[in-house]
Design an enzyme around this catalytic site. Structure first.
Site, PDB file in Angstrom:
ATOM      1  N   ARG A 306       0.837  -1.208   0.000  1.00 15.70           N
ATOM      2  CA  ARG A 306       0.000   0.000   0.000  1.00 15.70           C
ATOM      3  C   ARG A 306       0.871   1.258   0.000  1.00 15.70           C
ATOM      4  NH1 ARG A 306      -5.322   1.834   0.534  1.00 15.70           N
ATOM      5  NH2 ARG A 306      -6.014  -0.288   0.236  1.00 15.70           N
ATOM      6  N   GLU A 711      -9.862   5.719   6.860  1.00 15.74           N
ATOM      7  CA  GLU A 711      -8.427   6.011   6.868  1.00 15.74           C
ATOM      8  C   GLU A 711      -8.002   7.291   6.140  1.00 15.74           C
ATOM      9  OE1 GLU A 711      -7.892   1.930   5.336  1.00 15.74           O
ATOM     10  OE2 GLU A 711      -6.073   1.952   6.541  1.00 15.74           O
TER      11      GLU A 711
HETATM   12  N1  MTE Z   1     -12.516   5.018  14.160  1.00 10.73           N
HETATM   13  C1  MTE Z   1     -12.602   4.679  15.463  1.00 10.73           C
HETATM   14  N2  MTE Z   1     -13.339   5.437  16.281  1.00 10.73           N
HETATM   15  N3  MTE Z   1     -11.932   3.600  15.968  1.00 10.73           N
HETATM   16  C2  MTE Z   1     -11.133   2.806  15.165  1.00 10.73           C
HETATM   17  O1  MTE Z   1     -10.555   1.835  15.647  1.00 10.73           O
HETATM   18  N4  MTE Z   1     -10.221   2.436  12.897  1.00 10.73           N
HETATM   19  C3  MTE Z   1      -9.881   3.078  11.627  1.00 10.73           C
HETATM   20  C4  MTE Z   1     -11.099   3.776  11.025  1.00 10.73           C
HETATM   21  N5  MTE Z   1     -11.727   4.607  12.009  1.00 10.73           N
HETATM   22  C5  MTE Z   1     -11.015   3.154  13.775  1.00 10.73           C
HETATM   23  C6  MTE Z   1     -11.770   4.269  13.308  1.00 10.73           C
HETATM   24  C7  MTE Z   1      -9.346   2.139  10.641  1.00 10.73           C
HETATM   25  S1  MTE Z   1      -7.713   1.739  10.723  1.00 10.73           S
HETATM   26  C8  MTE Z   1     -10.129   1.619   9.647  1.00 10.73           C
HETATM   27  S2  MTE Z   1      -9.480   0.598   8.471  1.00 10.73           S
HETATM   28  C9  MTE Z   1     -11.568   1.925   9.553  1.00 10.73           C
HETATM   29  O2  MTE Z   1     -12.010   2.776  10.597  1.00 10.73           O
HETATM   30  C10 MTE Z   1     -12.344   0.617   9.594  1.00 10.73           C
HETATM   31  O3  MTE Z   1     -13.700   0.802   9.587  1.00 10.73           O
HETATM   32  P1  MTE Z   1     -14.541   1.026   8.248  1.00 10.73           P
HETATM   33  O4  MTE Z   1     -13.930   0.175   7.181  1.00 10.73           O
HETATM   34  O5  MTE Z   1     -15.886   0.606   8.635  1.00 10.73           O
HETATM   35  O6  MTE Z   1     -14.415   2.469   7.935  1.00 10.73           O
HETATM   36  C1  QUE Z   2      -5.289  -2.742   2.942  1.00  8.68           C
HETATM   37  C2  QUE Z   2      -5.529  -3.385   4.105  1.00  8.68           C
HETATM   38  C3  QUE Z   2      -5.240  -4.759   4.244  1.00  8.68           C
HETATM   39  C4  QUE Z   2      -4.684  -5.456   3.175  1.00  8.68           C
HETATM   40  C5  QUE Z   2      -4.446  -4.780   2.002  1.00  8.68           C
HETATM   41  C6  QUE Z   2      -4.752  -3.439   1.891  1.00  8.68           C
HETATM   42  C7  QUE Z   2      -5.494  -5.468   5.443  1.00  8.68           C
HETATM   43  C8  QUE Z   2      -5.201  -6.855   5.485  1.00  8.68           C
HETATM   44  C9  QUE Z   2      -4.633  -7.495   4.382  1.00  8.68           C
HETATM   45  C10 QUE Z   2      -4.323  -8.902   4.326  1.00  8.68           C
HETATM   46  C11 QUE Z   2      -3.547  -9.409   3.304  1.00  8.68           C
HETATM   47  C12 QUE Z   2      -3.281 -10.757   3.201  1.00  8.68           C
HETATM   48  C13 QUE Z   2      -3.794 -11.646   4.114  1.00  8.68           C
HETATM   49  C14 QUE Z   2      -4.563 -11.151   5.163  1.00  8.68           C
HETATM   50  C15 QUE Z   2      -4.836  -9.799   5.256  1.00  8.68           C
HETATM   51  O1  QUE Z   2      -4.382  -6.779   3.274  1.00  8.68           O
HETATM   52  O2  QUE Z   2      -5.973  -4.892   6.407  1.00  8.68           O
HETATM   53  O3  QUE Z   2      -5.062 -12.004   6.072  1.00  8.68           O
HETATM   54  O4  QUE Z   2      -3.570 -12.981   4.019  1.00  8.68           O
HETATM   55  O5  QUE Z   2      -5.482  -7.518   6.630  1.00  8.68           O
HETATM   56  O6  QUE Z   2      -4.541  -2.762   0.748  1.00  8.68           O
HETATM   57  O7  QUE Z   2      -6.045  -2.698   5.145  1.00  8.68           O
HETATM   58 MO1  MOS Z   3      -7.350  -0.219   9.245  1.00 11.22          MO
HETATM   59  S1  MOS Z   3      -5.310  -0.010   9.376  1.00 11.22           S
HETATM   60  O1  MOS Z   3      -7.166  -0.965   7.652  1.00 11.22           O
HETATM   61  O2  MOS Z   3      -7.619  -1.482  10.312  1.00 11.22           O
END
Ligand code: MTE
Ligand code: QUE
Ligand code: MOS
Length: 756
Positions: A306, A711
Site C-alpha cells: 500500500r 483512513e
Molecule cells: N474510528 C474509530 N473510532 N476507531 C477505530 O478503531 N479504525 C480506523 C477507522 N476509524 C477506527 C476508526 C481504521 S484503521 C479503519 S481501516 C476503519 O475505521 C475501519 O472501519 P470502516 O472500514 O468501517 O471504515
Molecule cells: C489494505 C488493508 C489490508 C490489506 C491490504 C490493503 C489489510 C489486510 C490485508 C491482508 C492481506 C493478506 C492476508 C490477510 C490480510 O491486506 O488490512 O489475512 O492474508 O489484513 O490494501 O487494510
Molecule cells: Mo485499518 S489499518 O485498515 O484497520
C-alpha cells in the site's frame, strides 16, 4: 432512541462493555503470559517447579503443550504461539499461566526461571538491510525512466527522511475470554477486527475444526489496525488455557503489556531523489524505503504494497522508481495502523513538494496544484490505474476560496517579519486514497437479515464496530432500503457462526462491503414481500411504497398498512422472512509480480491546510487553524463522517508532532505507558477547526452513493508537520531536515543547525 444512537452514546460516555466488562462465568480463570525479557537469545532451560507451588495455579503451558500448530502468523508461518528455542523480542510469550486470580498468576510468573543465552539483537534497520534480513521479498516499482528524468530536470534534490512508528493506543487493550462447552466446542469473546481469523488461528493451534469455534465480537474500544492480526494472540492463548483446564479463561492485557508486546505503525527510513523543473513540476522520483517490520512478517507485505501504491499521493509523476525493503529487527512485529503504509509514503512525496517550493521559490500550495493529477492527461498512476473522475483540482479551488489562503499568506509574512522568536507557517496537503484491499480476494462480504413475526428486523454482517460508526451506517442502510423505522432494526454482534469467512474490518471498506451485502439481502427480502403485498392488497408492485414502517399505495388512499401487519400475514402465508446475501467488489485486480493493475475500486480524495505558530525559544507550537475539504460522497451520516475526519486528523497530528517510541540499547521499549508516551489531548486540537464535506462530486462509487472514510483523512495531519517545516524555514532557511515526529527537540535541532 434507536439502537445505533444508544450504542454511540454508550461508547462516548464510557458505557460500552469491553471484553473485560463481560460478566464472566463464576469459574473463570485468569490467563497470563510469561514474557521474554531479552530481545534475542537461545532458551537454554525453563524451570517451573517453584511456580507450580503457588496456590491457585491451574496450568503452566509451554509450546510443547500446544495440541496443534505452534504458529499464529496471519500470512506467513513465522510467528510462534509460544517461543520454542529462540526468543526474538522483548515481551515475546514463552509460557502461559492460568490461575484462580491475577495475583496468583503474576506470582507464579515471577517464580518461573528461564535461562536464555543472550545474543546481539538486531535493532537497526540499516544493519538489517545490509545483512539482507528480509522476511519476504522486497517490493519494487518502475514506471518511466527516472534517469533521463533527472537529466532533463532543472533541479535534482536528494535527501533522507526518518519516520517514526506509532502506538495504536486504542482505549480497550487486546483481550479475549474463552469458554469451553460440554460438546467440545469453544465460545470466544474477542476484542478483534477479524473474528474469522481469530477462529482460524485458534483452530490451527488447538487442532480442532473452525466450525467448532465460535468467535463473538461486540463493539470494541478501538482497533485502528492494531486488532487485525494481533488480536489473534489473546484469543489463542486464552483458548489453549481454557481447553487445557476445561474452564473459562479470561486474558486481557494491561496497558503496559499491550504496549510492550504488540506491534506499531512501521518506522521507515527513506532515501529519496527528485528531479523537477523551474515551473515546479516534478519529472522524476526515485526512492529506497526501509521498513522496520519487527521480528515477524505479520501484514507487512500488504502494508509495504500500500505504501508503494501511494508514493505518488495526488500527483502525476512521469517517472518513478522505488525499492521497498522489509527489514527484520528484534522488536515486536509492526502491523496495520490507519493508513496501512500509505501515510509514510505520502509523507515523503509531501516533503518533496515542500522542498520543490523552497528551491523554485514557488508558493507551496501552487507547487502542489501544478503537480496534481489531470482530468484527461497526466492521469495514470505509476502502477497503471487511470485516475478517473478526478476532482482534486476542484477540491483545491474550494479550499483556496474557503480558507482565504492568499490573504493569510500575506498576514503570515507580515507576522514573521515582525516577530523574532515566533514564526508562523502554513501548508496544504491533499490526499488520494485507494479504496479496496490490494489483496483482491479479501474484498468480499456477506449478510443475513431476519424478520420476526412482529415486524422487527435483525441484521447480521461480518464487520466489526470499533467506534467508526459501522453499525449506525448498516442500520441506516437497512432502514432506508426496507422502509422500516430504525427503532425496529437491531444489529447483532459479529459472530463467526452466523457470517462465516469474513475479512478483517479494515482498509476502510467496512461499510462498503458489509453495507452492500446488507443492501442485497434487504433488497431480495423486500422483493419477495413486495410481491406478496401486491397480491394481498391487489395493487401493482410499481404503486407500492414502503416508508417508515408503513406500506401504502401511491394511487389508492385506502391502501395503507403498518409493516408489522404485513409481516404477520406473510408469516401465516408461509413466506420466508429471512434472507442471506453475498457481495464482492467488482472489477479490481493487482499483479504483485510486476506491481501493475487496477487495485482500487475508487479513490477517496480531499485536501487540508494547517497554519501553525512555532516558538523558537521552547520548540513548542500551536495549530492556529486547520481547514479540510473532504469528499464523503452522499454521506450516510455526516456527523459520523465528520467525527472520523476529526479523529483521523488528530491521530496523525499525534504521530507527526508528539508520539515518540523510545527504546534502550537492549531493545526494551521505554515508552510503554501514557506517562512517557504522549498522545494528543484536547488542547492540541486546532484553535479553529473547519471541516466541510464536499458536495459537488458527480461520481458516486460507494454504498448508497457514499464514500469510505475511515483512513483517508489521517493524511491531513501531515499538513501540521509541513506547516511547522515552513515556520522553521522562516526562522532559518538553511535548516536541517525535519524528521517525524517533529517533537520540540527535533524542531529546535532542525531550526538551529545549518546545512553546509
Ligand atoms: N474510528 C474509530 N473510532 N476507531 C477505530 O478503531 N479504525 C480506523 C477507522 N476509524 C477506527 C476508526 C481504521 S484503521 C479503519 S481501516 C476503519 O475505521 C475501519 O472501519 P470502516 O472500514 O468501517 O471504515
Ligand atoms: C489494505 C488493508 C489490508 C490489506 C491490504 C490493503 C489489510 C489486510 C490485508 C491482508 C492481506 C493478506 C492476508 C490477510 C490480510 O491486506 O488490512 O489475512 O492474508 O489484513 O490494501 O487494510
Ligand atoms: Mo485499518 S489499518 O485498515 O484497520
Amino acid at each position: 432512541m434507536d439502537q445505533a444512537t444508544k450504542r454511540i452514546a454508550a461508547h462516548f460516555t464510557g458505557q460500552t462493555r469491553f471484553v473485560d466488562d463481560i460478566d464472566k462465568p463464576a469459574n473463570t480463570l485468569f490467563g497470563y503470559i510469561v514474557k521474554s525479557e531479552i530481545a534475542y537469545g537461545k532458551i537454554e532451560s525453563i524451570n517451573i517447579k517453584q511456580a507450580k507451588t503457588v496456590e491457585g495455579v491451574c496450568a503452566i503451558l509451554s509450546w510443547r503443550d500446544i495440541p496443534g500448530k505452534n504458529s499464529m502468523g496471519a500470512v506467513f508461518d513465522d510467528e510462534p504461539v509460544l517461543a520454542e528455542d529462540y526468543v526474538e523480542f522483548i515481551g515475546q510469550a514463552v509460557l502461559l499461566i492460568a490461575a484462580e486470580s491475577k495475583k496468583a498468576a503474576v506470582e507464579a510468573a515471577s517464580r518461573v526461571e528461564i535461562v536464555i543465552k543472550e545474543m546481539n539483537p538486531l535493532l537497526d534497520i540499516e544493519e538489517s538491510f545490509a545483512k539482507k534480513r528480509f522476511p519476504f521479498d522486497p517490493l519494487h516499482i518502475v514506471s518511466g525512466d527516472v534517469n533521463s528524468g533527472f537529466k532533463n530536470s532543472d533541479f535534482v534534490i536528494e535527501g533522507e527522511l526518518n519516520i517514526g512508528g506509532q502506538e495504536h493506543f486504542y482505549l480497550e487493550t487486546n483481550g479475549a475470554i474463552s469458554i469451553p462447552k460440554a460438546d467440545g466446542t469453544l465460545l470466544v469473546y474477542s476484542s478483534t477486527q477479524n473474528p474469522s481469523e481469530n477462529q482460524l488461528i485458534i483452530s490451527h493451534a488447538l487442532n480442532i475444526e473452525s466450525s467448532k469455534i465460535e468467535v463473538v465480537t461486540d463493539v470494541i474500544g478501538g482497533g485502528f489496525g492494531g486488532k487485525e492480526t494481533q488480536s489473534n494472540w489473546c484469543a489463542v492463548w486464552s483458548s489453549l488455557l481454557a481447553v487445557n483446564c476445561n474452564r473459562p479463561v479470561s486474558m486481557v492485557l494491561d496497558r503496559r503489556e499491550d504496549m510492550l508486546i504488540t506491534g506499531k505503525r512501521h518506522p521507515v527510513k527513506v532515501n529519496y531523489k527528485a528531479g523537477f523543473n523551474k515551473n515546479g513540476r516534478i519529472n522524476s522520483y526515485s526512492s529506497r524505503f526501509l521498513f522496520d517490520v519487527g521480528f515477524s512478517a505479520d501484514l507487512s507485505r500488504s502494508i509495504i504494497e500500500r505504501a508503494l501504491l501511494h508514493l505518488d499521493n495526488s500527483y502525476y509523476i512521469p517517472a518513478v522508481k522505488s525499492d521497498l525493503y522489509p527489514c527484520q529487527t528484534n522488536r515486536s512485529s509492526n502491523t496495520a495502523f490507519r493508513g496501512f503504509g500509505a501515510p509514510q509514503a505520502i509523507a515523503v512525496i509531501e516533503y518533496i513538494m515542500d522542498e520543490i517550493s523552497g528551491k523554485t521559490g514557488i508558493d507551496q500550495a501552487e507547487v502542489r496544484r501544478r503537480n496534481l493529477y489531470g482530468k484527461r492527461v497526466r492521469n495514470r498512476a505509476p502502477y497503471g490505474q487511470m485516475i478517473k473522475d478526478n476532482i482534486l483540482g476542484d477540491l483545491y479551488s474550494e479550499l483556496m476560496d474557503s480558507s482565504d489562503y492568499r490573504e493569510r499568506v500575506k498576514q503570515i509574512k507580515e507576522f514573521n517579519s515582525r516577530s523574532q522568536w515566533k514564526k508562523r507557517g502554513i501548508s496544504v496537503v491533499p490526499v488520494k486514497f485507494g479504496i479496496s484491499f490490494t489483496t483482491t480476494f479479501l474484498n468480499q462480504g456477506a449478510a443475513l437479515v431476519n424478520l420476526y413475526k412482529d415486524g422487527s428486523l435483525a441484521l447480521h454482517q461480518g464487520g466489526v464496530e470499533m467506534g467508526q460508526g459501522l453499525y449506525d451506517k448498516i442500520i441506516e442502510i437497512a432502514s432506508r432500503e426496507f422502509g422500516i423505522v430504525k427503532e425496529a432494526v437491531r444489529i447483532c454482534s459479529t459472530n463467526t457462526m452466523v457470517i462465516p469467512n469474513t475479512s478483517a474490518t479494515a482498509a476502510s471498506t467496512g461499510s462498503d462491503i458489509n453495507g452492500h451485502a446488507i443492501k442485497l439481502a434487504i433488497d431480495s427480502l423486500k422483493e419477495r414481500l413486495t410481491a406478496f403485498a401486491s397480491n394481498l392488497y391487489g395493487i401493482d408492485i410499481a404503486d407500492l411504497v414502503w416508508e417508515n414502517s408503513t406500506v401504502y399505495s401511491r394511487k389508492k388512499a385506502d391502501v395503507r398498512h403498518p409493516l408489522p401487519e404485513l409481516i404477520q400475514k406473510a408469516y401465516l402465508a408461509r413466506v420466508s422472512l429471512s434472507e442471506q446475501a453475498y457481495y464482492k467488489t467488482p472489477g479490481i485486480h493487482f499483479d504483485r509480480e510486476i506491481s501493475r493493475g487496477e487495485p482500487f475500486y475508487y479513490y477517496v480524495c480531499g485536501i487540508s491546510m494547517s497554519e501553525v505558530e512555532v516558538d523558537f525559544l521552547t520548540g513548542s507550537h500551536t495549530v492556529q487553524r486547520t481547514d479540510i475539504v473532504h469528499d464523503a460522497g452522499e454521506s450516510i451520516d455526516p456527523l459520523i463522517d465528520k467525527g472520523q475526519i476529526e479523529g483521523a486528523f488528530i491521530q496523525c497530528l499525534g504521530w507527526t508532532t508528539m508520539e515518540e517510541l523510545i527504546y534502550n540499547d537492549k531493545g526494551l521499549l521505554l515508552t510503554a505507558g501514557p506517562d512517557s508516551y504522549k498522545i494528543p489531548g484536547i488542547a492540541d486540537i486546532p484553535k479553529e477547526f473547519r471541516i466541510s464535506l464536499y458536495k459537488y462530486n458527480p461520481f458516486k462509487d460507494g454504498i448508497l452513493k457514499s464514500r469510505a472514510v475511515g483512513e483517508p483523512p489521517f493524511i491531513y495531519g501531515l499538513s501540521v508537520w509541513l506547516a511547522i517545516k515552513q515556520a522553521i524555514c522562516s526562522f532559518n532557511s538553511g535548516h536541517l531536515p525535519l524528521d517525524l515526529p517533529a517533537t520540540k527537540e527535533r524542531i529546535l535541532n532542525s531550526a538551529y543547525s545549518y546545512e553546509e
